[in-house]
Design a protein around this motif. Structure first.
Motif, PDB file in Angstrom:
ATOM      1  N   TYR A 196       0.839  -1.190   0.000  1.00 59.52           N
ATOM      2  CA  TYR A 196       0.000   0.000   0.000  1.00 59.52           C
ATOM      3  C   TYR A 196       0.877   1.245   0.000  1.00 59.52           C
ATOM      4  O   TYR A 196       2.041   1.209   0.347  1.00 59.52           O
TER       5      TYR A 196
ATOM      6  N   GLU B 150      -2.885   4.283   8.114  1.00 60.72           N
ATOM      7  CA  GLU B 150      -3.529   4.094   6.826  1.00 60.72           C
ATOM      8  C   GLU B 150      -4.071   5.411   6.304  1.00 60.72           C
ATOM      9  O   GLU B 150      -4.327   6.337   7.052  1.00 60.72           O
TER      10      GLU B 150
ATOM     11  N   GLY C 272      -0.631   6.684   3.023  1.00 64.89           N
ATOM     12  CA  GLY C 272      -0.497   6.448   4.445  1.00 64.89           C
ATOM     13  C   GLY C 272       0.772   7.094   4.969  1.00 64.89           C
ATOM     14  O   GLY C 272       1.489   7.782   4.236  1.00 64.89           O
TER      15      GLY C 272
END
Length: 99
Positions: A52, A89, A93
């Protein structure tokens, strides 16, 4: 006129404080680690579903958004040894040190 000045001052404050990193939040690579295998995030995030998009809070400022793995803190340590690495997050993030 007062409204324009207020907007200008607000925008300046965001720009000045938005890039800085508090010294207590700084993460650094553990000895022997590197981020050469960490790709940058694209506009739509990371292509790899197991990564991510996050910015690292480094001593010289925030990194560009990188595609990091969930256990990125295993490769990092806090500049302030009384703190611990944490991942927040969002898009992107944040990876920084907290109490």
């Amino acid at each position: 006129m007062v409204r324009r000045i207020a907007v200008l001052l607000s925008a300046t404050l965001v720009l000045v404080t938005g890039c800085g990193v508090d010294k207590d939040e700084v993460v650094k690579l553990k000895e022997g680690e590197n981020l050469s295998d960490t790709p940058y995030c694209g506009g739509a995030g990371c292509l790899d579903p197991y990564r991510y998009c996050a910015e690292l809070f480094l001593d010289f400022g925030r990194s560009p958004p990188l595609c990091v793995v969930e256990n990125i803190c295993d490769r990092l340590e806090c500049a302030n040894t009384n703190r611990r690495c944490a991942v927040f997050e969002g898009f992107p993030g944040q990876v920084k040190c907290i109490d």
